[in-house]
Design an enzyme around this catalytic site. Structure first.
Site, PDB file in Angstrom:
ATOM      1  N   GLU A 112      42.099  31.440  43.118  1.00 10.46           N
ATOM      2  CA  GLU A 112      43.291  31.247  43.878  1.00 10.46           C
ATOM      3  C   GLU A 112      43.552  32.439  44.851  1.00 10.46           C
ATOM      4  OE1 GLU A 112      42.671  31.382  40.542  1.00 10.46           O
ATOM      5  OE2 GLU A 112      43.975  30.421  39.333  1.00 10.46           O
ATOM      6  N   TRP A 170      44.621  50.290  24.632  1.00 10.48           N
ATOM      7  CA  TRP A 170      43.764  49.422  24.912  1.00 10.48           C
ATOM      8  C   TRP A 170      42.287  49.707  24.964  1.00 10.48           C
ATOM      9  CZ3 TRP A 170      46.999  46.721  29.515  1.00 10.48           C
ATOM     10  CH2 TRP A 170      47.992  46.263  28.963  1.00 10.48           C
ATOM     11  N   THR A 212      40.184  25.294  39.397  1.00  8.86           N
ATOM     12  CA  THR A 212      39.593  26.288  38.595  1.00  8.86           C
ATOM     13  C   THR A 212      39.466  25.823  37.338  1.00  8.86           C
ATOM     14  OG1 THR A 212      41.904  27.125  37.956  1.00  8.86           O
ATOM     15  CG2 THR A 212      41.160  28.178  39.811  1.00  8.86           C
ATOM     16  N   LYS A 230      43.512  45.627  21.418  1.00  6.43           N
ATOM     17  CA  LYS A 230      44.498  46.549  21.105  1.00  6.43           C
ATOM     18  C   LYS A 230      44.109  47.153  19.632  1.00  6.43           C
ATOM     19  CE  LYS A 230      48.924  47.033  23.544  1.00  6.43           C
ATOM     20  NZ  LYS A 230      49.958  46.619  23.689  1.00  6.43           N
TER      21      LYS A 230
HETATM   22  P1  AMP Z   1      37.056  32.543  39.167  1.00  9.02           P
HETATM   23  O1  AMP Z   1      38.318  31.885  39.681  1.00  9.02           O
HETATM   24  O2  AMP Z   1      36.241  31.236  38.520  1.00  9.02           O
HETATM   25  O3  AMP Z   1      36.179  32.984  40.323  1.00  9.02           O
HETATM   26  O4  AMP Z   1      37.378  33.610  38.241  1.00  9.02           O
HETATM   27  C1  AMP Z   1      38.118  34.713  38.431  1.00  9.02           C
HETATM   28  C2  AMP Z   1      38.012  35.643  37.384  1.00  9.02           C
HETATM   29  O5  AMP Z   1      36.753  36.270  37.297  1.00  9.02           O
HETATM   30  C3  AMP Z   1      38.774  36.991  37.658  1.00  9.02           C
HETATM   31  O6  AMP Z   1      40.157  36.755  37.393  1.00  9.02           O
HETATM   32  C4  AMP Z   1      38.100  37.892  36.739  1.00  9.02           C
HETATM   33  O7  AMP Z   1      38.563  38.067  35.515  1.00  9.02           O
HETATM   34  C5  AMP Z   1      36.728  37.621  36.758  1.00  9.02           C
HETATM   35  N1  AMP Z   1      35.714  38.348  37.912  1.00  9.02           N
HETATM   36  C6  AMP Z   1      35.663  37.875  39.079  1.00  9.02           C
HETATM   37  N2  AMP Z   1      34.936  39.084  39.585  1.00  9.02           N
HETATM   38  C7  AMP Z   1      34.799  40.186  38.542  1.00  9.02           C
HETATM   39  C8  AMP Z   1      34.355  41.283  38.582  1.00  9.02           C
HETATM   40  N3  AMP Z   1      33.527  41.884  39.759  1.00  9.02           N
HETATM   41  N4  AMP Z   1      34.368  42.014  37.393  1.00  9.02           N
HETATM   42  C9  AMP Z   1      35.049  41.339  36.444  1.00  9.02           C
HETATM   43  N5  AMP Z   1      35.535  40.621  36.337  1.00  9.02           N
HETATM   44  C10 AMP Z   1      35.659  39.422  37.446  1.00  9.02           C
END
Ligand code: AMP
Length: 542
Positions: free
Chosen positions: A330, A443, A185, A438
């Protein structure tokens, strides 16, 4: 007393065996990196994956060895993927969009032995190969006719390498908890972290993702996974779809609206999956060329919040169902999907769109809850926001070779997202915890403001960050990239937002930039923006 059922190990190669035996005639279609469209069947895929496994074994690869791939979604990528895993080795999918220093770090951290690389990325790898001591061989995913002149050590064309092998190979037998694949990641700070999937987690996750209320593919579907295999398993499609026996249409390097449309139409694609930016490109192409999507039934969109305009346009103008998804590397990665359910299927108009803007509910095998800063459970009332925690058989419990506790004492993983969950189980992300704004003790959801702002005429992209404010501690600053040729003003954007978001969420200032910085997985780098706008002063402070 233990049950008396067979000890059938859930290893991913059983998926491919099933597909080849029961759906062997189903096609896999690939837009090749060399250009032409290539077709073969699940039977061919299995045969070639067996050859990969046998050839790798000849190279001395065994259980637990890391073998890297840097490749687009293609037939060759998926056969190496299954070949590596069926041998008990670990398929390390590398994201070519990472920064060069991060790439060097992860190849060395993983200690990859061999790299399968697409033609597109050969120059990128040539530039760093001197810093990758563990990689003994570079297999270029092409044939001799297209093999570039390269100084990569032990470089060989994939087809030549594969031709020296045959399919007379039996998948290795091992425990279902054996590691199958590795994906790093790309956090916004620190080194990337390796998420190490197991055969069991991938099989269970693939099945989970194909439940009717998630992707729900049947053997008659044609599926186009645009989300790359190097980004969190192509959202499990490469496992879920062969298990269902549906046809896989692989887009190769063609991510633009025109290339995607050609496959959607030419291959009669019924289901697809991609991040919002890909759909933006496609919608623009469709609108410019006045095209329709007669075959496409539904699309899974996630990775970032789906803007309202995208849901409305796809559903109302193109009759394509939008399934909003959320997850993370993850989590293998799917965590929630926003399909309507028994109690919401009657919703129409604004109420329906509002529900679809939420990231959705968990399928069986993912558990989630929200907690406050002290870790106390918060109610599912649709308004209270908290830290989103998850657990399940396809959620990480540690990172590869990192001595760091990542679960709380009850075994929950903190996603780093801030969300609310409603009474019906639909979750809505309001922010990343490190990006939360904030204001006056409350929030503000930067995601919701961004999402609304991109609906304004002339706005290409929007990002909202919190900026220090003497009275409210923080107030939102809206940062905008205009569409080419647009001169949309701050007042026009604020007037557009008026009435669409809460009054006290209204940005205190609007700034225009040429570009918003992104991570390798396409996320807005808010930390960079906060640096860029450090010390920013709002014009009128009350
Ligand atoms: P990744 O591990 O690169 O896929 O990133 C995961 C992160 O992407 C999540 O923890 C979210 O913060 C963001 N994310 C994934 N899907 C969405 C969604 N539909 N809306 C908002 N944030 C998202």
């Amino acid at each position: 007393m233990l049950g008396l059922m067979q000890d059938y190990q859930l290893t991913v190669q059983t998926i491919l065996d099933h597909a080849a035996l029961n759906h062997g005639e189903r096609e896999m279609v690939t837009r090749s990196i060399e250009g032409p469209i290539r077709r073969y069947t699940y039977r061919d895929l299995r045969e070639r994956a067996l050859r990969v496994a046998k050839a790798l074994q000849k190279e001395g690869v065994g259980i637990g060895d890391r073998i890297a791939t840097m490749a687009w979604n293609t037939d060759r990528h998926i056969e190496t993927w299954y070949g590596i895993m069926g041998l008990g080795a670990i398929c390390h999918t590398v994201n070519p969009r990472l920064f060069v220093e991060q790439l060097v770090y992860i190849f060395n951290h993983a200690e990859d032995k061999i790299l399968f690389v697409d033609l597109t990325f050969v120059p990128l790898i040539e530039a760093i190969a001197g810093k990758l001591p563990t990689i003994q061989k570079y297999i270029i995913l092409t044939d001799d006719a297209h093999m570039p002149a390269t100084n990569l050590p032990n470089a060989i064309a994939y087809e030549t390498w594969l031709a020296a092998s045959d399919a007379d190979f039996t998948w290795r037998v091992f425990d279902e908890n054996t590691a199958s694949s590795l994906c790093y990641t790309s956090g916004t700070t620190g080194n990337p972290k390796g998420v190490l999937y197991s055969h069991r987690s991938n099989v269970l996750h693939g099945l989970m993702c194909n439940q009717p209320d998630v992707l729900g593919a049947i053997s008659a579907d044609n599926i186009l996974p645009i989300v790359p295999m190097f980004h969190a398993n192509a959202w499990a499609i490469t496992y879920a779809i062969p298990a269902a026996g549906a046809s896989l249409i692989m887009p190769g390097a063609g991510m633009d609206g025109k290339s995607i449309y050609e496959l959607l139409d030419g291959e009669k694609v019924s289901v697809s999956a991609a991040v919002p930016t890909v759909w933006l490109g496609l919608l623009q192409y469709l609108q410019e060329n006045k095209l329709a999507l007669p075959y496409l039934d539904r699309v899974l969109i996630g990775g970032a919040a789906v803007p309202r305009m995208m849901i409305e346009t796809l559903e109302n103008d193109y009759d394509v169902e939008v399934i909003h998804g959320w997850g993370m590397t993850e989590m293998s990665p799917v965590g929630t999907t926003g399909k309507l359910k028994y109690s919401t299927q009657h919703l129409r108009g604004e109420e329906r769109v509002k529900l679809k803007l939420k990231q959705g509910r968990t399928p069986y095998m993912v558990e989630m809850k929200i907690v406050d800063d002290e870790g106390n459970d918060l109610p599912r009332d649709g308004t209270t926001s908290g830290h989103l925690l998850v657990r399940g058989p396809a959620v990480s419990k540690a990172y590869f070779r990192l001595d760091e506790e990542i679960l709380n004492k009850d075994g929950w993983f903190d996603t780093g997202d801030i969300a609310n969950i409603d009474e019906l189980g639909y979750m809505q992300i309001t922010d990343r915890d490190k990006d939360v704004i904030k204001s006056g003790g409350e929030w503000i959801s930067s995601i919701e403001i961004e999402n609304t702002a991109v609906g304004c005429e002339g706005v290409a992209e929007a990002a909202v960050i919190g900026v220090a404010h003497p009275k409210w501690s923080e107030r939102p600053l809206l940062i905008i990239v205009r569409k080419p040729g647009s001169s949309v003003s701050d007042d026009e954007i604020l007037a557009y937002l008026d009435g669409k978001i809460a009054k006290w969420w209204m940005p205190e200032g609007v700034e225009f930039v040429d570009e918003i910085p992104h991570t390798a997985t396409g996320k807005i780098q808010k930390m960079k923006l906060r640096e860029q706008f450090g010390g920013y002063q709002f014009k009128a402070v009350d």
